[in-house]
Each structure stands twice: as structure tokens, then as C-alpha cells.
Write a protein that holds these residues in place. Sequence first.
Motif, short mmCIF file in Angstrom:
data_model
loop_
_atom_site.label_atom_id
_atom_site.label_comp_id
_atom_site.label_asym_id
_atom_site.label_seq_id
_atom_site.Cartn_x
_atom_site.Cartn_y
_atom_site.Cartn_z
N VAL A 6 36.97 -18.52 29.68
CA VAL A 6 35.59 -18.14 29.37
C VAL A 6 34.88 -19.39 28.85
N LEU A 7 33.75 -19.74 29.46
CA LEU A 7 33.00 -20.94 29.05
C LEU A 7 31.89 -20.51 28.10
N GLY A 8 32.04 -20.79 26.82
CA GLY A 8 31.06 -20.38 25.81
C GLY A 8 31.64 -19.31 24.92
N ALA A 12 28.28 -13.19 24.16
CA ALA A 12 28.64 -12.73 25.51
C ALA A 12 30.04 -13.20 25.89
N GLY A 13 30.37 -14.45 25.53
CA GLY A 13 31.69 -14.98 25.85
C GLY A 13 32.79 -14.25 25.10
N LEU A 14 32.55 -13.95 23.83
CA LEU A 14 33.56 -13.25 23.03
C LEU A 14 33.81 -11.85 23.57
N ASP A 48 19.58 -18.86 14.24
CA ASP A 48 18.85 -18.86 12.97
C ASP A 48 17.83 -17.72 12.87
N GLN A 49 17.44 -17.17 14.01
CA GLN A 49 16.37 -16.16 14.01
C GLN A 49 16.94 -14.77 13.79
N LEU A 50 16.10 -13.91 13.20
CA LEU A 50 16.55 -12.53 12.96
C LEU A 50 16.89 -11.85 14.28
N THR A 107 22.47 -10.81 9.37
CA THR A 107 22.04 -11.98 10.13
C THR A 107 22.90 -12.11 11.38
N ARG A 108 22.39 -12.84 12.34
CA ARG A 108 23.14 -13.03 13.60
C ARG A 108 24.47 -13.75 13.36
N PRO A 109 24.52 -14.85 12.56
CA PRO A 109 25.83 -15.49 12.35
C PRO A 109 26.84 -14.54 11.72
N ARG A 129 38.10 -26.05 21.09
CA ARG A 129 36.84 -26.78 20.93
C ARG A 129 36.67 -27.78 22.06
N GLU A 130 36.20 -27.28 23.18
CA GLU A 130 36.06 -28.10 24.39
C GLU A 130 34.78 -27.73 25.11
N ARG A 131 34.19 -28.75 25.76
CA ARG A 131 32.98 -28.52 26.55
C ARG A 131 33.32 -28.57 28.03
N ALA A 132 32.99 -27.51 28.75
CA ALA A 132 33.22 -27.52 30.20
C ALA A 132 32.17 -28.42 30.84
N VAL A 310 27.99 -13.99 32.53
CA VAL A 310 27.58 -12.94 31.58
C VAL A 310 26.51 -13.51 30.64
N GLY A 311 25.82 -12.60 29.94
CA GLY A 311 24.91 -13.01 28.87
C GLY A 311 23.65 -13.71 29.38
N ASP A 312 23.14 -14.63 28.56
CA ASP A 312 21.88 -15.29 28.88
C ASP A 312 21.97 -16.15 30.13
N TYR A 321 11.81 -7.89 22.30
CA TYR A 321 12.29 -6.52 22.52
C TYR A 321 13.76 -6.36 22.14
N GLY A 322 14.39 -7.42 21.65
CA GLY A 322 15.74 -7.35 21.07
C GLY A 322 16.83 -6.92 22.04
N GLN A 323 16.73 -7.31 23.31
CA GLN A 323 17.66 -6.78 24.31
C GLN A 323 18.89 -7.66 24.59
C1 LIG Z 1 14.16 -16.45 19.11
C2 LIG Z 1 15.15 -15.48 19.66
C3 LIG Z 1 15.34 -14.25 19.04
C4 LIG Z 1 16.24 -13.33 19.57
N1 LIG Z 1 16.36 -12.11 18.99
C5 LIG Z 1 17.21 -11.21 19.51
C6 LIG Z 1 17.37 -9.93 18.93
O1 LIG Z 1 16.71 -9.57 17.96
N2 LIG Z 1 18.29 -9.08 19.48
C7 LIG Z 1 19.02 -9.42 20.58
O2 LIG Z 1 19.83 -8.62 21.04
N3 LIG Z 1 18.88 -10.62 21.17
C8 LIG Z 1 18.00 -11.52 20.67
N4 LIG Z 1 17.88 -12.75 21.25
C9 LIG Z 1 18.68 -13.04 22.45
C10 LIG Z 1 20.08 -13.50 22.07
O3 LIG Z 1 20.01 -14.60 21.19
C11 LIG Z 1 20.82 -13.89 23.34
O4 LIG Z 1 20.64 -12.92 24.31
C12 LIG Z 1 22.32 -14.07 23.07
O5 LIG Z 1 22.56 -15.10 22.15
C13 LIG Z 1 23.04 -14.39 24.37
O6 LIG Z 1 24.37 -14.67 24.09
P1 LIG Z 1 25.17 -15.67 25.02
O7 LIG Z 1 26.57 -15.65 24.50
O8 LIG Z 1 24.91 -15.36 26.44
O9 LIG Z 1 24.49 -17.11 24.80
P2 LIG Z 1 24.33 -17.99 23.51
O10 LIG Z 1 24.38 -17.16 22.29
O11 LIG Z 1 23.11 -18.82 23.72
O12 LIG Z 1 25.62 -18.93 23.47
C14 LIG Z 1 25.97 -19.83 24.50
C15 LIG Z 1 27.24 -20.53 24.03
O13 LIG Z 1 27.73 -21.35 25.10
C16 LIG Z 1 28.18 -22.56 24.55
N5 LIG Z 1 28.14 -23.60 25.61
C17 LIG Z 1 27.05 -24.21 26.11
N6 LIG Z 1 27.40 -25.12 27.02
C18 LIG Z 1 28.76 -25.06 27.12
C19 LIG Z 1 29.71 -25.77 27.91
N7 LIG Z 1 29.34 -26.72 28.78
N8 LIG Z 1 31.02 -25.47 27.76
C20 LIG Z 1 31.44 -24.49 26.88
N9 LIG Z 1 30.55 -23.81 26.10
C21 LIG Z 1 29.23 -24.09 26.22
C22 LIG Z 1 27.22 -22.84 23.40
O14 LIG Z 1 27.74 -23.77 22.46
C23 LIG Z 1 27.01 -21.44 22.82
O15 LIG Z 1 27.92 -21.15 21.81
C24 LIG Z 1 16.98 -13.67 20.73
C25 LIG Z 1 16.80 -14.91 21.35
C26 LIG Z 1 15.89 -15.80 20.83
C27 LIG Z 1 15.68 -17.11 21.56
#
Ligand SMILES: Cc1cc2nc3c(=O)[nH]c(=O)nc-3n(C[C@H](O)[C@H](O)[C@H](O)COP(=O)(O)OP(=O)(O)OC[C@H]3O[C@@H](n4cnc5c(N)ncnc54)[C@H](O)[C@@H]3O)c2cc1C
Length: 438
Positions: A6-8, A12-14, A48-50, A107-109, A129-132, A310-312, A321-323
Amino acid sequence: MRRAVVLGGSVAGLLAARVLSDHADEVVVLEPDDLAEHGTGRGAPQRDQLHAVLSMGHVQLERWLPGLTAELVGGGAHLGEGPRAVRFFVDGVLKAPVPRLRMLGATRPFIEQHIRRRVLALPNVVVRRERAYDLLFSGGRVCGVRFSAMGDGVHGDIEADLVVDAMGRASRLAAWLERGGWEPPPSDRMTVDLGYATASFHRGDELPGTVIAHSMPGPASAYLPARCEPGALAAVEGDRWSVVLAGYADYRPGRGPQEFLTRLRRCVAPLREVAERCAMDGDVRTFHFPESRRRRFTQLTRFPGGLVAVGDSVASVNPIYGQGLTLATLQASSLSAHLRTGADPHAPAWEYFRRVRTVVDAAWQLSTTADLAQPHVTGPYPRGYRLMRWAGDRITTASVLDTRVNETFMDVVNMRAHPKALTRPSLLLRAARVLAAR
Ligand SMILES: Cc1cc2nc3c(=O)[nH]c(=O)nc-3n(C[C@H](O)[C@H](O)[C@H](O)COP(=O)(O)OP(=O)(O)OC[C@H]3O[C@@H](n4cnc5c(N)ncnc54)[C@H](O)[C@@H]3O)c2cc1C
């Protein structure tokens, strides 16, 4: 499967790792940031954001990590149910509480650290702790990943039966596919130009019984006259209020504490109360979100096996909209449903991407229909937009007056129901009766 990579290692990755732990001997998560201690990292600066977790997100989190909510609450998070979670429209009208909806004050963290702890406690999941930085291809499929280790700069390859892209919005998947001779998925974009600012405040007894209060725009709320600033607060761990303000285009909130307080005093009553009575703790942190974006994997005719996203990386929609987190949980469940059919991980995962399209379509439809009502958002307009907007307008107004309409409306907002539930004739009829009787 012998090994899934899983990259990330964010949410979503977890969650993907959690699902894959049922199907692979070994699940390796590659994450460049050190997230163990504070749970923040440069790879996902939005941490950092709510962050709100919608009701469907809670259901899915409990499905994959049973007891997580109780652990979060035990650690200091707060549960917002019934009147403890109050929702206003941007015109300042208080909506009736919907009994079965829950929101979490944390908080998110903090949420992410609990998810991480649970997933990494699984005997066959490890994080490195590796970057793809590239994919390895062989015989029409992805067979591994090229990575560089953080700190010592060592490069290496890791073989995999299945690779999951969970690298968030900044994912390089499209470029890596092209480099490997594959077409990248086409993408949809909508400029929203949203600004966010989050600040923390010391919490006392100023709002007894309130965990969440928000007047963030929901679907169709752009049709209402805005009489207060959009904003939200949550009682979070460590006796703090986490408060977020939002604004579009030139009206984005800045970093100045005075500006933050001035805008907070123009929000709905609970937020004003915090501005008047609580001391700010730390800096105001801002975030600019330029556009909603989604990748359309199902429009491709060729795609390598052994690879899913998966994820973003798949879809990142207007966060107001907190989705996002809830989408990540639903994609984890889609991956599980796909793998449970006995699908060959080395084959292209079309069935997975079709399942994901259904949930992304719903989130995208809800957020973009509301965004298109903003004067600065100029398209693209989807098919059926006029009907959706017309229905949304009526349902929104009727939801303030009628519990049944409100319940369906809130189910859609919380991703417990598909947005098409809002255009069901019986609901439209009820909304029309409510509005006529008003
Ligand atoms: C301002 C803001 C407010 C938000 N508020 C909400 C909310 O209220 N409710 C809600 O549900 N969602 C909210 N979201 C959306 C939410 O933050 C994302 O949908 C969520 O973080 C997606 O998770 P993810 O794991 O896909 O990506 P991310 O959380 O962005 O994580 C991506 C991970 O991939 C890692 N990565 C990047 N490149 C590599 C690589 N080359 N190799 C290995 N790893 C890598 C990064 O270090 C990071 O840890 C908000 C987003 C923003 C911008």
C-alpha cells in the motif's frame, strides 16, 4: 496473495491495509512521513484542519475496526449525538436534530493515530518509512514498487501481488502509468477556490452539552440568504475547541488571529460564544483547496492488473461537505467486496473500480451540485443539473420544517443514502405539501 503493498499510510491507505490483511500473508505500507508521534506530516498538510466524520464513515470505521469509537471517546474525544450536535443553515436557522446521526469531536491526527494503532497491531501489517517513486510492470500487470528509504536514501524494489495507490491528491500514479506504457485515467475537475482556516481554543464550561455546532453550507444552502459566516466547531480531545472558518474566492480567511476572531463573531451563536469567552491556543492554520478532482478509471479500456487506487487519489471533493474520510472507508469496503468475490489480484480490477464509481458518483454529485450554485463556480454542468438544483432547493427549505424530509436530507448529507433519494416523487410531494402549508 503473498504480499500486498500500500503506497501511503494515511487514512485511506490504513483502511485498505486493514481490508488486505484478510487476503494477503503480508501487507506492507510505504509511508515517507514519520506519523508515529504527532500524527502530522507534510504529505497530507490538511491534517491540521478540522475534520468531521459523517455517519456512514462511523458505520464503516466500526465495521473494520470494531470498538474504535469507544476507544476514541475513552482517549478524550466527544460523541455528538442528538442535541449535542447542532446544525444551522448559513441563514442562521437551527435545524432539528436527527436522532440516529452521530458526529465525533476529535482532531484529525487523533482519529488517524487511533486507526493507525489498530491497523498496525494486526500481525501481518507493517509500515515502512519509504517513498514510492515508480511501479514495476511485468506481463500486463504491476508486479512491484520502486522506493527510496527515508533518512539513508537507500533505493530498492519490493515485489507485490497487489499494489494500492493511497498517495492522496498528489499521487503520481498517472505519470507512472504513462511511463510504463499505459494510458492514465481521464479526470474531471471543478474549480471551487475554497479557503479554510482552523484555530484551537481553550475549552471551559461555556457551551455545556454542545459537542459539534456548524453552519457549513450543505447541498443547496447556497440558495439561502447568507446571514452568518460559514464555520464549525467541535469539542476535541485535550479540553479544546477546534474551530474552522471557510470562504470562497477573494473571501478566503487569512492567518491573522484578529481577522479570525472578527469573522468568528459573525458566525452562529455557539461559535460567537467561543470567540467572546475562550482564549486562542496556537496559530491559525490555513489551507487553500483549488478544485475538486476525480479520476475515471472505468473510462479506460486497458489497465494493468495488480493495481487499485483508494482515497483522494481517486476522488478529492470540496472538503466543506466532509466526505473525504467517509469515501475512503467506503472504498475500503468496495475493495473487500471485490476481493471476496474471489477476484484474481493479478487481473485488472474493473469490478472494484465500478463499485468505487458508484460511491464517488454520489459524493461528486452532492458536492458539485451545491458548488455550482456558488456564483464563482462556472461549471462544468452535469446532465440533469437543473432538476437536481430545483429539487435540492425545495428539499432544503422543507427540511427545516419537516422531520421526515430532514431525515432523508441528512441521510444523504451523511452518505447513508444516495442523492437520488432526494428526487424520489414521494419525498418531493411531501416537501411540496410542507411548503404549501407554510
Ligand atoms: C481543508 C480540508 C478539510 C477537510 N475536511 C474534511 C472533513 O471534515 N471530513 C472528511 O471526511 N474529509 C475532509 N477532508 C478530506 C480528507 O482530508 C481527505 O479525503 C483524506 O485525507 C484522504 O485520505 P488519503 O489517505 O487518501 O490521503 P491523504 O490523507 O492526503 O494522505 C496521503 C498519504 O500518502 C503519502 N504519500 C504521498 N506520496 C507518497 C509516495 N510517493 N509514497 C508513499 N506514500 C506517499 C503521504 O505522505 C500521505 O500520508 C478535508 C480536506 C481538506 C483539504
